[in-house]
Motif scaffolding. Structure first.
Motif, PDB file in Angstrom:
ATOM      1  N   GLN A 188     -41.591  -2.383   8.261  1.00  0.00           N
ATOM      2  CA  GLN A 188     -42.751  -1.189   8.597  1.00  0.00           C
ATOM      3  C   GLN A 188     -41.974   0.138   8.350  1.00  0.00           C
ATOM      4  O   GLN A 188     -42.781   1.158   8.349  1.00  0.00           O
ATOM      5  CB  GLN A 188     -42.954  -1.315  10.239  1.00  0.00           C
ATOM      6  CG  GLN A 188     -43.827  -2.540  10.572  1.00  0.00           C
ATOM      7  CD  GLN A 188     -43.963  -2.990  12.055  1.00  0.00           C
ATOM      8  OE1 GLN A 188     -43.373  -2.138  12.766  1.00  0.00           O
ATOM      9  NE2 GLN A 188     -44.385  -3.936  12.333  1.00  0.00           N
ATOM     10  N   LYS A 189     -40.720   0.385   8.456  1.00  0.00           N
ATOM     11  CA  LYS A 189     -40.334   1.703   8.292  1.00  0.00           C
ATOM     12  C   LYS A 189     -39.333   1.808   7.027  1.00  0.00           C
ATOM     13  O   LYS A 189     -38.640   0.785   6.869  1.00  0.00           O
ATOM     14  CB  LYS A 189     -39.301   2.012   9.674  1.00  0.00           C
ATOM     15  CG  LYS A 189     -39.822   2.802  10.662  1.00  0.00           C
ATOM     16  CD  LYS A 189     -38.974   3.273  11.546  1.00  0.00           C
ATOM     17  CE  LYS A 189     -39.737   4.450  12.647  1.00  0.00           C
ATOM     18  NZ  LYS A 189     -38.701   4.545  13.475  1.00  0.00           N
ATOM     19  N   LEU A 190     -39.472   2.825   6.468  1.00  0.00           N
ATOM     20  CA  LEU A 190     -38.448   3.149   5.313  1.00  0.00           C
ATOM     21  C   LEU A 190     -37.614   4.187   5.754  1.00  0.00           C
ATOM     22  O   LEU A 190     -37.978   5.378   6.282  1.00  0.00           O
ATOM     23  CB  LEU A 190     -39.235   3.615   3.980  1.00  0.00           C
ATOM     24  CG  LEU A 190     -40.244   2.472   3.395  1.00  0.00           C
ATOM     25  CD1 LEU A 190     -40.999   3.153   2.247  1.00  0.00           C
ATOM     26  CD2 LEU A 190     -39.489   1.291   2.947  1.00  0.00           C
ATOM     27  N   HIS A 191     -36.458   4.057   5.418  1.00  0.00           N
ATOM     28  CA  HIS A 191     -35.684   5.172   5.696  1.00  0.00           C
ATOM     29  C   HIS A 191     -34.879   5.559   4.594  1.00  0.00           C
ATOM     30  O   HIS A 191     -34.537   4.750   3.525  1.00  0.00           O
ATOM     31  CB  HIS A 191     -34.389   4.293   6.411  1.00  0.00           C
ATOM     32  CG  HIS A 191     -34.646   3.998   7.664  1.00  0.00           C
ATOM     33  ND1 HIS A 191     -34.784   4.799   8.840  1.00  0.00           N
ATOM     34  CD2 HIS A 191     -35.273   2.721   8.003  1.00  0.00           C
ATOM     35  CE1 HIS A 191     -35.326   3.927   9.957  1.00  0.00           C
ATOM     36  NE2 HIS A 191     -35.409   2.795   9.509  1.00  0.00           N
ATOM     37  N   GLU A 249     -23.704   7.740  14.064  1.00  0.00           N
ATOM     38  CA  GLU A 249     -23.475   6.620  14.133  1.00  0.00           C
ATOM     39  C   GLU A 249     -22.991   5.839  12.873  1.00  0.00           C
ATOM     40  O   GLU A 249     -22.275   5.186  12.789  1.00  0.00           O
ATOM     41  CB  GLU A 249     -24.498   5.877  14.962  1.00  0.00           C
ATOM     42  CG  GLU A 249     -24.485   6.438  16.563  1.00  0.00           C
ATOM     43  CD  GLU A 249     -25.897   7.397  16.579  1.00  0.00           C
ATOM     44  OE1 GLU A 249     -26.010   8.254  15.646  1.00  0.00           O
ATOM     45  OE2 GLU A 249     -26.240   7.644  17.790  1.00  0.00           O
ATOM     46  N   ILE A 250     -23.828   6.190  11.802  1.00  0.00           N
ATOM     47  CA  ILE A 250     -23.674   5.595  10.575  1.00  0.00           C
ATOM     48  C   ILE A 250     -22.249   6.110  10.014  1.00  0.00           C
ATOM     49  O   ILE A 250     -21.553   5.113   9.506  1.00  0.00           O
ATOM     50  CB  ILE A 250     -24.953   6.209   9.644  1.00  0.00           C
ATOM     51  CG1 ILE A 250     -26.196   5.675  10.065  1.00  0.00           C
ATOM     52  CG2 ILE A 250     -24.637   5.688   8.292  1.00  0.00           C
ATOM     53  CD1 ILE A 250     -27.345   6.099   9.387  1.00  0.00           C
ATOM     54  N   ASN A 294     -27.400  15.140   5.982  1.00  0.00           N
ATOM     55  CA  ASN A 294     -27.017  14.695   7.399  1.00  0.00           C
ATOM     56  C   ASN A 294     -28.219  14.420   8.371  1.00  0.00           C
ATOM     57  O   ASN A 294     -28.147  14.781   9.644  1.00  0.00           O
ATOM     58  CB  ASN A 294     -26.033  15.575   7.889  1.00  0.00           C
ATOM     59  CG  ASN A 294     -24.762  15.386   7.266  1.00  0.00           C
ATOM     60  OD1 ASN A 294     -24.386  14.205   6.996  1.00  0.00           O
ATOM     61  ND2 ASN A 294     -23.962  16.430   7.279  1.00  0.00           N
ATOM     62  N   SER A 295     -29.287  14.586   7.680  1.00  0.00           N
ATOM     63  CA  SER A 295     -30.785  14.766   8.541  1.00  0.00           C
ATOM     64  C   SER A 295     -31.397  13.585   9.186  1.00  0.00           C
ATOM     65  O   SER A 295     -31.888  13.549  10.160  1.00  0.00           O
ATOM     66  CB  SER A 295     -31.734  15.340   7.497  1.00  0.00           C
ATOM     67  OG  SER A 295     -32.267  14.400   6.813  1.00  0.00           O
ATOM     68  N   HIS A 296     -30.513  12.184   8.810  1.00  0.00           N
ATOM     69  CA  HIS A 296     -30.980  11.068   9.552  1.00  0.00           C
ATOM     70  C   HIS A 296     -30.687  11.204  11.159  1.00  0.00           C
ATOM     71  O   HIS A 296     -29.756  11.720  11.492  1.00  0.00           O
ATOM     72  CB  HIS A 296     -30.314   9.989   8.894  1.00  0.00           C
ATOM     73  CG  HIS A 296     -30.884   8.649   9.441  1.00  0.00           C
ATOM     74  ND1 HIS A 296     -30.754   8.005  10.611  1.00  0.00           N
ATOM     75  CD2 HIS A 296     -31.921   7.727   8.740  1.00  0.00           C
ATOM     76  CE1 HIS A 296     -31.437   6.916  10.717  1.00  0.00           C
ATOM     77  NE2 HIS A 296     -32.054   6.673   9.442  1.00  0.00           N
ATOM     78  N   PRO A 297     -31.600  10.702  12.084  1.00  0.00           N
ATOM     79  CA  PRO A 297     -31.243  10.864  13.498  1.00  0.00           C
ATOM     80  C   PRO A 297     -29.933  10.010  13.784  1.00  0.00           C
ATOM     81  O   PRO A 297     -29.488  10.430  14.847  1.00  0.00           O
ATOM     82  CB  PRO A 297     -32.552  10.148  13.982  1.00  0.00           C
ATOM     83  CG  PRO A 297     -33.526   9.655  12.876  1.00  0.00           C
ATOM     84  CD  PRO A 297     -32.820  10.311  11.504  1.00  0.00           C
TER      85      PRO A 297
END
Length: 115
Positions: A15-18, A32-33, A25-28
């Motif tokens: 359902q979601k594409l990342h 953590e990553i 650095n915009s990923h929420p």
């Protein structure tokens, strides 16, 4: 070759594409990553992985080359997939460029460690 502008789409829940970009650095969950990837890097080095710094084309110190390789978008996408799915989940990563030799090598070690 991995480089600025390398795009990844990670589809692990249908359902979601990342999207992951080198240096983005915009990923929420980017903090953590990065934390997970640092721990994973230690594990794969203990298993015998040696960063292939000849794939870094910038004229920087060896330590900086290793740091640059650690955060390629290939590895960011895979780290996010591992930390976001149950163990044993198949992770599919699509990319618009060829995977560099270092990422290919690291991914083989990651596959053996994270089963």
């Amino acid at each position: 070759m991995c480089g600025q502008g390398t795009r990844f789409k990670l589809d692990f829940d249908k359902q979601k594409l990342h999207l992951f970009l080198v240096g983005d650095n915009s990923h929420p969950k980017i903090k953590e990553i990065h934390d997970f990837l640092e721990k994973l890097s230690i594990k794969i080095k203990e298993a015998g992985y040696v960063p292939k710094t000849d794939f870094v084309l910038h004229d920087v110190e060896e330590e900086q080359k290793e740091h640059n390789l650690t955060y390629h978008s290939d590895k960011l996408a895979i780290a996010f997939g591992i930390m976001s799915t149950p163990p044993g989940t198949l992770i599919k990563v699509c990319k618009n460029l060829r995977t560099c030799g270092d990422c290919h090598s690291a991914i083989k070690f990651i596959s053996n460690i994270e089963k």
